[in-house]
Design an enzyme around this catalytic site. Structure first.
Site, PDB file in Angstrom:
ATOM      1  N   ASP A   1      32.287  20.179  28.335  1.00  0.00           N
ATOM      2  CA  ASP A   1      33.471  19.492  27.814  1.00  0.00           C
ATOM      3  C   ASP A   1      33.051  18.669  26.598  1.00  0.00           C
ATOM      4  O   ASP A   1      32.128  17.856  26.684  1.00  0.00           O
ATOM      5  CB  ASP A   1      34.042  18.582  28.901  1.00  0.00           C
ATOM      6  CG  ASP A   1      35.415  18.015  28.553  1.00  0.00           C
ATOM      7  OD1 ASP A   1      35.659  17.737  27.360  1.00  0.00           O
ATOM      8  OD2 ASP A   1      36.229  17.850  29.467  1.00  0.00           O
TER       9      ASP A   1
ATOM     10  N   ASP B   1      27.245  22.512  38.973  1.00  0.00           N
ATOM     11  CA  ASP B   1      28.651  22.250  38.666  1.00  0.00           C
ATOM     12  C   ASP B   1      29.252  21.515  39.852  1.00  0.00           C
ATOM     13  O   ASP B   1      28.765  21.638  40.976  1.00  0.00           O
ATOM     14  CB  ASP B   1      29.411  23.554  38.403  1.00  0.00           C
ATOM     15  CG  ASP B   1      30.630  23.346  37.497  1.00  0.00           C
ATOM     16  OD1 ASP B   1      31.613  22.735  37.965  1.00  0.00           O
ATOM     17  OD2 ASP B   1      30.605  23.785  36.344  1.00  0.00           O
TER      18      ASP B   1
ATOM     19  N   GLU C   1      20.882  25.362  34.639  1.00  0.00           N
ATOM     20  CA  GLU C   1      22.029  25.382  33.725  1.00  0.00           C
ATOM     21  C   GLU C   1      23.030  24.320  34.155  1.00  0.00           C
ATOM     22  O   GLU C   1      23.480  24.313  35.310  1.00  0.00           O
ATOM     23  CB  GLU C   1      22.721  26.747  33.721  1.00  0.00           C
ATOM     24  CG  GLU C   1      23.887  26.775  32.737  1.00  0.00           C
ATOM     25  CD  GLU C   1      24.835  27.949  32.899  1.00  0.00           C
ATOM     26  OE1 GLU C   1      25.787  28.038  32.099  1.00  0.00           O
ATOM     27  OE2 GLU C   1      24.660  28.752  33.843  1.00  0.00           O
TER      28      GLU C   1
ATOM     29  N   ASP D   1      31.045  26.004  21.293  1.00  0.00           N
ATOM     30  CA  ASP D   1      31.929  26.482  20.225  1.00  0.00           C
ATOM     31  C   ASP D   1      32.437  25.313  19.385  1.00  0.00           C
ATOM     32  O   ASP D   1      33.009  25.523  18.321  1.00  0.00           O
ATOM     33  CB  ASP D   1      33.133  27.205  20.827  1.00  0.00           C
ATOM     34  CG  ASP D   1      34.013  26.230  21.606  1.00  0.00           C
ATOM     35  OD1 ASP D   1      33.534  25.745  22.651  1.00  0.00           O
ATOM     36  OD2 ASP D   1      35.137  25.935  21.170  1.00  0.00           O
TER      37      ASP D   1
END
Length: 220
Positions: free
Chosen positions: A121, A72, A47, A157
């Site tokens: 982002d 990350d 991920e 989103d």
């Protein structure tokens, strides 16, 4: 830097499920995740932009027959997922602390079975397109790492980023788009995600934002 963050960084240094600069495994892990980190031959799911690791850990709970790696750069974020995985005894979870543009330094060709890009982002400004994780340069980087018939998933989103991604994928001859929807939670695939949501997904869903989702494969 606050005391709490310093403590988390210290724990990341000690936690075996965190792979980061300064650890011996950091320089040796490419092509060796199964042997050095997980010590088994289970397929790897990665991920990107995993944040606190809610999705990585959630998938690991559901699929003990797979290994999961959250990527990350923020050490204080991956500390959360790392700690939860340790507390729950989830040995099929690891976290890689690095910038995503450096990903090819840590995964060999064909090493990844499944890739998730979750709520990255959107970089909405004109001129920032190359920084988007679904831009052509990133897709070109992912492709060799993903094994034959491996699947790439994307959730966001942000309508602008989603439509940009559909446009980019539509321009590529090496991509097979399997599924896409502008409203994931009314789609037939929603149950496949077992209700697992990232922190940002919960925030946006609670605000009434529709979650967009697609998955695709790279052709041979």
């Amino acid at each position: 830097m606050g005391r709490k963050k310093l403590q988390r960084f210290k724990e990341n240094e000690e936690n075996r499920n965190v792979v980061q600069e300064g650890k011996e495994i950091f320089e040796k892990i490419k092509g060796n995740w199964k042997a050095l980190q997980f010590e088994n031959e289970k397929p790897l799911t990665v991920e990107l932009a995993c944040g606190r690791g809610e999705f990585t850990v959630g998938l690991a709970r559901q699929y003990p027959d797979r290994n999961f790696i959250g990527v990350d750069i923020k050490g204080s974020r991956i500390w959360k997922g790392s700690t939860i995985a340790i507390q729950e005894g989830l040995e099929n979870v690891a976290f890689l602390r690095t910038q995503i543009q450096m990903l090819e330094k840590f995964f060999a060709d064909g090493e990844i079975a499944e890739l998730w890009i979750t709520f990255p982002d959107p970089f909405p400004r004109d001129g920032d397109e190359k920084r988007r994780l679904t831009s052509p340069r990133f897709l070109d980087m992912y492709r060799p790492m993903i094994q034959k018939d491996g699947t790439v998933h994307f959730k966001t989103d942000n309508t602008g980023l989603f439509d940009f991604t559909l446009e980019v994928l539509g321009q590529r001859e090496d991509v097979d788009l399997i599924f896409s929807t502008h409203d994931f939670y009314t789609s037939e695939l929603k149950d496949e995600h077992h209700g697992i949501k990232t922190r940002y997904e919960k925030i946006f869903s609670d605000k009434g934002e529709k979650i967009k989702y697609l998955k695709f494969r790279f052709k041979e």
